[in-house]
Design a protein around this motif. Sequence first.
Motif, PDB file in Angstrom:
ATOM      1  N   GLU A   1      46.210  43.995  51.152  1.00 38.83           N
ATOM      2  CA  GLU A   1      46.681  45.368  51.340  1.00 38.83           C
ATOM      3  C   GLU A   1      46.220  46.251  50.191  1.00 38.83           C
ATOM      4  OE1 GLU A   1      48.882  48.657  53.026  1.00 38.83           O
ATOM      5  OE2 GLU A   1      47.752  46.916  53.735  1.00 38.83           O
ATOM      6  N   ALA A   2      46.252  45.710  48.973  1.00 41.20           N
ATOM      7  CA  ALA A   2      45.776  46.487  47.825  1.00 41.20           C
ATOM      8  C   ALA A   2      44.309  46.856  47.990  1.00 41.20           C
ATOM      9  CB  ALA A   2      45.973  45.688  46.538  1.00 41.20           C
ATOM     10  N   ARG A   3      43.516  45.900  48.479  1.00 36.04           N
ATOM     11  CA  ARG A   3      42.093  46.204  48.693  1.00 36.04           C
ATOM     12  C   ARG A   3      41.925  47.248  49.791  1.00 36.04           C
ATOM     13  NH1 ARG A   3      36.825  42.240  49.501  1.00 36.04           N
ATOM     14  NH2 ARG A   3      35.478  43.869  50.336  1.00 36.04           N
ATOM     15  N   ARG A   4      42.706  47.137  50.872  1.00 35.74           N
ATOM     16  CA  ARG A   4      42.600  48.113  51.965  1.00 35.74           C
ATOM     17  C   ARG A   4      42.908  49.522  51.453  1.00 35.74           C
ATOM     18  NH1 ARG A   4      45.366  51.048  55.447  1.00 35.74           N
ATOM     19  NH2 ARG A   4      47.368  50.501  54.501  1.00 35.74           N
ATOM     20  N   LEU A   5      43.972  49.637  50.657  1.00 34.17           N
ATOM     21  CA  LEU A   5      44.360  50.946  50.138  1.00 34.17           C
ATOM     22  C   LEU A   5      43.321  51.453  49.131  1.00 34.17           C
ATOM     23  CD1 LEU A   5      48.183  50.365  49.629  1.00 34.17           C
ATOM     24  CD2 LEU A   5      47.081  51.754  51.399  1.00 34.17           C
ATOM     25  N   TRP A   6      42.772  50.548  48.360  1.00 30.19           N
ATOM     26  CA  TRP A   6      41.728  50.913  47.392  1.00 30.19           C
ATOM     27  C   TRP A   6      40.539  51.529  48.122  1.00 30.19           C
ATOM     28  CZ3 TRP A   6      39.520  46.810  43.417  1.00 30.19           C
ATOM     29  CH2 TRP A   6      38.667  47.450  42.514  1.00 30.19           C
ATOM     30  N   PHE A   7      40.098  50.896  49.193  1.00 32.52           N
ATOM     31  CA  PHE A   7      38.979  51.446  49.955  1.00 32.52           C
ATOM     32  C   PHE A   7      39.358  52.777  50.610  1.00 32.52           C
ATOM     33  CE2 PHE A   7      36.959  52.009  54.133  1.00 32.52           C
ATOM     34  CZ  PHE A   7      35.642  52.204  53.713  1.00 32.52           C
ATOM     35  N   ARG A   8      40.539  52.828  51.219  1.00 31.21           N
ATOM     36  CA  ARG A   8      40.970  54.063  51.885  1.00 31.21           C
ATOM     37  C   ARG A   8      41.005  55.231  50.906  1.00 31.21           C
ATOM     38  NH1 ARG A   8      47.134  55.069  53.212  1.00 31.21           N
ATOM     39  NH2 ARG A   8      46.959  55.572  50.985  1.00 31.21           N
ATOM     40  N   ASN A   9      41.588  55.009  49.729  1.00 33.20           N
ATOM     41  CA  ASN A   9      41.716  56.085  48.756  1.00 33.20           C
ATOM     42  C   ASN A   9      40.380  56.451  48.125  1.00 33.20           C
ATOM     43  OD1 ASN A   9      44.475  56.187  49.233  1.00 33.20           O
ATOM     44  ND2 ASN A   9      44.953  54.721  47.624  1.00 33.20           N
ATOM     45  N   THR A  10      39.489  55.459  47.962  1.00 36.10           N
ATOM     46  CA  THR A  10      38.147  55.755  47.453  1.00 36.10           C
ATOM     47  C   THR A  10      37.375  56.598  48.454  1.00 36.10           C
ATOM     48  OG1 THR A  10      38.133  53.665  46.231  1.00 36.10           O
ATOM     49  CG2 THR A  10      36.024  54.761  46.550  1.00 36.10           C
ATOM     50  N   ARG A  11      37.476  56.238  49.724  1.00 33.10           N
ATOM     51  CA  ARG A  11      36.804  57.012  50.765  1.00 33.10           C
ATOM     52  C   ARG A  11      37.312  58.457  50.779  1.00 33.10           C
ATOM     53  NH1 ARG A  11      37.514  59.048  55.708  1.00 33.10           N
ATOM     54  NH2 ARG A  11      35.787  58.960  57.222  1.00 33.10           N
ATOM     55  N   ALA A  12      38.637  58.616  50.674  1.00 30.10           N
ATOM     56  CA  ALA A  12      39.216  59.966  50.672  1.00 30.10           C
ATOM     57  C   ALA A  12      38.733  60.758  49.454  1.00 30.10           C
ATOM     58  CB  ALA A  12      40.736  59.877  50.687  1.00 30.10           C
ATOM     59  N   TYR A  13      38.611  60.082  48.327  1.00 27.11           N
ATOM     60  CA  TYR A  13      38.116  60.738  47.119  1.00 27.11           C
ATOM     61  C   TYR A  13      36.666  61.172  47.288  1.00 27.11           C
ATOM     62  CZ  TYR A  13      36.739  61.312  42.207  1.00 27.11           C
ATOM     63  OH  TYR A  13      36.260  61.809  41.018  1.00 27.11           O
ATOM     64  N   ALA A  14      35.840  60.288  47.860  1.00 30.74           N
ATOM     65  CA  ALA A  14      34.439  60.644  48.107  1.00 30.74           C
ATOM     66  C   ALA A  14      34.349  61.863  49.023  1.00 30.74           C
ATOM     67  CB  ALA A  14      33.705  59.454  48.726  1.00 30.74           C
ATOM     68  N   LYS A  15      35.219  61.922  50.006  1.00 34.24           N
ATOM     69  CA  LYS A  15      35.226  63.067  50.925  1.00 34.24           C
ATOM     70  C   LYS A  15      35.567  64.356  50.180  1.00 34.24           C
ATOM     71  CE  LYS A  15      37.074  64.540  55.398  1.00 34.24           C
ATOM     72  NZ  LYS A  15      37.985  64.169  56.525  1.00 34.24           N
ATOM     73  N   ARG A  16      36.548  64.271  49.268  1.00 36.80           N
ATOM     74  CA  ARG A  16      36.906  65.456  48.484  1.00 36.80           C
ATOM     75  C   ARG A  16      35.750  65.874  47.577  1.00 36.80           C
ATOM     76  NH1 ARG A  16      41.746  62.491  47.889  1.00 36.80           N
ATOM     77  NH2 ARG A  16      41.326  61.991  45.704  1.00 36.80           N
ATOM     78  N   GLN A  17      35.057  64.892  47.000  1.00 36.14           N
ATOM     79  CA  GLN A  17      33.914  65.214  46.148  1.00 36.14           C
ATOM     80  C   GLN A  17      32.800  65.887  46.945  1.00 36.14           C
ATOM     81  OE1 GLN A  17      33.418  61.167  44.572  1.00 36.14           O
ATOM     82  NE2 GLN A  17      33.479  62.060  42.522  1.00 36.14           N
ATOM     83  N   LEU A  18      32.535  65.385  48.139  1.00 34.28           N
ATOM     84  CA  LEU A  18      31.495  65.993  48.973  1.00 34.28           C
ATOM     85  C   LEU A  18      31.826  67.458  49.249  1.00 34.28           C
ATOM     86  CD1 LEU A  18      30.879  63.060  51.485  1.00 34.28           C
ATOM     87  CD2 LEU A  18      29.192  64.002  49.883  1.00 34.28           C
ATOM     88  N   THR A  19      33.088  67.734  49.515  1.00 35.14           N
ATOM     89  CA  THR A  19      33.519  69.112  49.777  1.00 35.14           C
ATOM     90  C   THR A  19      33.343  69.974  48.532  1.00 35.14           C
ATOM     91  OG1 THR A  19      35.106  68.368  51.442  1.00 35.14           O
ATOM     92  CG2 THR A  19      35.452  70.555  50.496  1.00 35.14           C
ATOM     93  N   TRP A  20      33.769  69.439  47.379  1.00 36.69           N
ATOM     94  CA  TRP A  20      33.682  70.196  46.119  1.00 36.69           C
ATOM     95  C   TRP A  20      32.233  70.515  45.781  1.00 36.69           C
ATOM     96  CZ3 TRP A  20      37.386  71.595  42.207  1.00 36.69           C
ATOM     97  CH2 TRP A  20      36.823  72.025  41.002  1.00 36.69           C
ATOM     98  N   PHE A  21      31.368  69.490  45.785  1.00 37.70           N
ATOM     99  CA  PHE A  21      29.993  69.697  45.344  1.00 37.70           C
ATOM    100  C   PHE A  21      29.169  70.507  46.340  1.00 37.70           C
ATOM    101  CE2 PHE A  21      30.783  65.740  42.701  1.00 37.70           C
ATOM    102  CZ  PHE A  21      30.855  66.445  41.509  1.00 37.70           C
ATOM    103  N   ALA A  22      29.592  70.524  47.609  1.00 34.29           N
ATOM    104  CA  ALA A  22      28.892  71.359  48.588  1.00 34.29           C
ATOM    105  C   ALA A  22      29.009  72.838  48.227  1.00 34.29           C
ATOM    106  CB  ALA A  22      29.449  71.108  49.990  1.00 34.29           C
ATOM    107  N   LYS A  23      30.058  73.180  47.482  1.00 38.79           N
ATOM    108  CA  LYS A  23      30.277  74.565  47.075  1.00 38.79           C
ATOM    109  C   LYS A  23      29.675  74.870  45.703  1.00 38.79           C
ATOM    110  CE  LYS A  23      34.704  74.601  49.561  1.00 38.79           C
ATOM    111  NZ  LYS A  23      36.181  74.706  49.409  1.00 38.79           N
TER     112      LYS A  23
END
Length: 307
Positions: free
Chosen positions: A259-281
């Motif tokens: 479960e820790a690994r699943r959450l780690w991946f989920r939260n990393t993916r969400a972070y990458a998505k936020r970074q993509l949004t930030w850097f696109a601007k």
Amino acid sequence: MTALRALCILGPTGSGKTEAALCLAERLPVTVINFDSRQLYADFPVITAQPEAHEQAACPHRLYGFLPTAESMTAARFAELAREEIARCLAEKRVPVLVGGTGLYVRALERGLADIPPVPQEVRAWVLSRMDAEGPNALHADLAQSDPETASRLHPNDTQRIARALEVLLGTGRTLSEWIREQKSTEPGVMLRKIGVSATLGELEPRLNLRIGNMLERGALNELREAWLRTPDRSAPGYSGIGCAELLAHVLGETDLDEARRLWFRNTRAYAKRQLTWFAKEGGVRWVRNEGFSRLHELAEGWEGHP
């Protein structure tokens, strides 16, 4: 005062920024300067994906793995440290190359910092008492309602930055994102030539999943356990990072490792998505893909900061 100059390799987590910097170092006398807020921490070289020993041996690396788990880093302090390192590089006739994914640090270097009035101590104390009583996720939800722009770039476990955003709002009557848009600086900003490593979220997902597996094989869990023995304080800023928070929950018996690994991946993916949004601007970025790394040195040609 003459403005400092530096190259800057930015992009989402897992996109290949370290690889890009090392490709550049094959052609130029590069010194890599970290601007990832998590890779500052000394206790978590594996969990935060700091460059490995053989990578750091290829050229000088600065501002990696020096911050104790119990200490926090502000954008203001980072900007001061980075300016010192950039000036040092230029004095040594080397090319300073900032590498990382913390967009706010880039903004602090380029534009300076918002002149936010001091927040009353009683406001800060009230926010921290709520944090202790309700936890960071509840306060992150509040922040998402009042300052969605700031909330979108913060992980729900980032107690320090969530508390700061809320205390600024309550203490000044304005959101942190509003203050940031009015950033000022008392000294010239650093002139950055920004190179973005381009990748889609779909391309990043398998890389991130594989990287987490590699981190676990390289001892990420033992890294966390050893850090906990040194700093057994869950509120310590170093534990708020993605990977650290999920593994700590496992070490404390709150979840199993799968479960820790699943959450780690989920939260990393969400972070990458936020970074993509930030850097696109982000303005003025020259985007390249992995297959174009061999030509990165061409982007430094004619740059005034090139020795």
